[in-house]
Design an enzyme around this catalytic site. Sequence first.
Site, PDB file in Angstrom:
ATOM      1  N   ASP A  29       0.775  -1.051  -0.083  1.00  0.00           N
ATOM      2  CA  ASP A  29       0.047   0.277   0.121  1.00  0.00           C
ATOM      3  C   ASP A  29       1.130   1.296   0.024  1.00  0.00           C
ATOM      4  O   ASP A  29       0.584   2.689  -0.574  1.00  0.00           O
ATOM      5  CB  ASP A  29      -1.430   0.373   1.300  1.00  0.00           C
TER       6      ASP A  29
HETATM    7  C1  GLC Z   1      -2.084  -3.474   4.841  1.00  0.00           C
HETATM    8  C2  GLC Z   1      -3.168  -2.795   4.168  1.00  0.00           C
HETATM    9  C3  GLC Z   1      -2.792  -3.970   2.920  1.00  0.00           C
HETATM   10  C4  GLC Z   1      -1.848  -4.361   2.657  1.00  0.00           C
HETATM   11  C5  GLC Z   1      -0.744  -4.204   3.043  1.00  0.00           C
HETATM   12  C6  GLC Z   1       0.800  -4.082   3.175  1.00  0.00           C
HETATM   13  O1  GLC Z   1      -1.847  -4.255   5.672  1.00  0.00           O
HETATM   14  O2  GLC Z   1      -4.445  -3.419   4.978  1.00  0.00           O
HETATM   15  O3  GLC Z   1      -4.411  -4.080   2.333  1.00  0.00           O
HETATM   16  O4  GLC Z   1      -1.376  -5.197   1.158  1.00  0.00           O
HETATM   17  O5  GLC Z   1      -0.784  -3.238   4.458  1.00  0.00           O
HETATM   18  O6  GLC Z   1       1.119  -2.845   2.662  1.00  0.00           O
END
Ligand code: GLC
Length: 837
Positions: free
Chosen positions: A529
């Site tokens: 993310d």
């Molecule tokens: C958090 C988010 C998820 C994402 C992860 C890595 O766990 O909920 O959607 O893939 O971070 O960034």
Amino acid sequence: MATKQKKSVKKVASKKAPAAQYGYFDDAAKEYVLTTPATPIKWCNYVGTLNFGGIVDTTGGTLVCKGDPALNRITKYIAQMPCSDFKASTIYIRIKEAKGYTVFSPFVVPTLTKMDKWECHVGLSYMRWIAECCGLRTQVTIFVPTGSNTLLQDIQVTNLGGAAKEVDIIPVYEFSHFEAEKQLTNADWVPQTMTLKGHWEKDGHVVLEQYAYMKRDYAVNYVTANCKVGSFDGDRRVFLGANEMGSWAAPLSLANKELSNSECDRGDNIAALMIHGGKIAAKKTFRCCTQLGQEQSLKVAAKAIAKYRDLKNVDKAFDELAKFWENYLSTIQVKTPDASFNTMVNVHNPRQCHTTKNWSRYLSLYQLGYGTSRGIGYRDSTQDLMGVMSHMPEEALVLTKNLISVQRPEGNAMHQYAPLALAEDNGNEANAGDSREKAGVKDAKGNPMYADWYGDDHLWIILTVASYLKETGKMDFLKEEIPFYVAGKKRKDRPKGTVLEHLKRALKFTREHLGKHNLPLLGFADWNDCMNLPLGAESTFNTALYAKALLEMMDIEEALGDKKAVEMYKGWYEDVKAAFNKSAWDGKWWTRWFDKDGNGYGVAKAKYGKIYCNGQSWPVIAGIAFGDRAKQGMDSLNKLLNTKYGVKSSTPGYRGFEPAVGGISTYPPGAKENGGIFLHTNPWVMIAETILGRGDNAFQYYNQINPASKNGILDVFESEPYCYPQNILGDEHKQFGMGRNAWLSGTSTWTYQAATQFIIGIRANYKGLVVDPCIPSKWDGFEATRKFRGATYQITVKNPKHVCKGVAKMVVDGKEIDSNVAPIFTKGIHKVEVTLG
Ligand code: GLC
């Protein structure tokens, strides 16, 4: 062919674990038993489901909601308050002494009384405390009966000996406005609307009714007890006393025989009941039970209220809950030589999968469930579903369909939705997540700089649907029609497509959104993310996920008998595999992203973020990395990213905020995605290692992050030892080894899949139950029971040659078969004997 592992993972010195200082696992009771309330940070448990339920922390605080934590919250639990503060609920026990009253809480909080003995049993969807203080033993059990809208608090107070003691029990809840965020941000409208009324019944029972005024005719909360009540308070000011100079630790009203029967027409609504336990003689027990529920009206609630006023029904409900879990867990049970592995795989990991399936990343002590910042996440829940698919496929299907319904006609998906908003069907149910933050950013020519879609979301659903089909064999699901999501349109006016069509459009979307190297575009972000590169960037994670989804789709089409479709998707797969191999190899490992100008991220020449974990594991999982490069990528990962507490997501971490790369650089090095041990990535490393046949490596990666094995190092780990946290701080951080963000993490579903489907190696496919273990070579074997399509498979695996992988022989019900796939039986108990070698 048998695989012996040649090279083992960098050995990590393991010190002998010190004695557990906070609690222990009681495997027979399927509980973790906490022996002190002073946990390093707040620990909690979940009760009920998203339909009704929430969090219960280890000192009696409860956060309850119905259907949606942001839009229908019931109790006012403020997670950021110190552990010692009152958080939405407690029980006071009051003993009448010659000079006045002695008051304590069996939860310790908020009176902070020292207990002679104190235990908190973290159970399967229940919490139970056993507290001894002032000659009384108090046992409190909190749970939500299966399928109900009621939280029960079963309270038993026993006089441990000596003279009879006159005891009162005062349970208290504090209510929240139903819109949780407004409770915190609005101190004008909210308090004017909060209403609490007391309804006395003829026989001395009372029901306290609470609502925000506009909900009076739609949704009312209530608190009542099974027994007569002396008095109550509904107004926090009155209960605490002296204009709230009285505190939760010592409410002034508890100095009086009775509470004030205060109702509340505005302000801070509470429900405090004065239950007179009377004189409890030596060795005798007084028992009562409170209910906190929500229904459309008290009239509707009357049935449930009557039911749980009968303690026999309370006991029955508790037994039913235990049966639910017994049945749920019986889907897969293992007996391996590793005790911590067994504890996690048989109880706590599948239990956590049930929790993540319910709560996505919406409500925890870290994800607070306020407003629209979270919700049911598309990528999160599609993955979570795979962790419960063997145990509750039909329940999983409901959420699967909801997720499919927020896929756009173009093929990509909305990033998240709030469940109650989805039910409202007003064309505004789902949103584009964090990408909204950068939606307005334009380049010099006035063009948007960032995508408003995520490159991975829509691809996950293919894996989810495939896991449903393999588990159940119900291929007709693919023919079911589900609408696509079109903002602003009601569901009936939206275009529809079969589930198969939804999956096809997902693949087509990615096929049509490729970048310079013919690799799938990043979109606003991929799984990571926090890496938000401007439009035009490519992601090798999306590449691998797309390839894996294509493999699943080929299997689906094969099972449907559509040879032409199989060929077409095979062609797409070969195209992307070739493009990946042509451009993504950096020399010793795989590149993670290319920006729009073709600059690599996750490459040796980069200053920060030279190598990424997912960049190595996922190409192996998808089969687009093969041969030497697959191994070399994984070996580089081991060399550069592995630590004694798990594999880091990247290294080295960025050293300061860099707007060009976005979220990842907002964290200090070693935290979360910026070089932290982001646990969700670790099971993918395990799975990739099993695909390479390196079972010793896979198991070491498993052990490094197994929370049950951290029970002796909780002063470092700090997080709950009975569930996976989302992240552990990496070795670039001073607090290396510290876990945070417990419970709601994709680590749960994937570690469970890694353990059961790849290490133990038992997985469903379209033809039967595959048994293809990849285990530590030192294991002599293991046993497992797996329920599959109506039959029970009792599996024994022997490993006489001490290999990691390779089935030499499979005997099913006494007959040798010439594959490692046990047939579909639909009923009965079947013996499967497997020999590795
Ligand atoms: C958090 C988010 C998820 C994402 C992860 C890595 O766990 O909920 O959607 O893939 O971070 O960034």
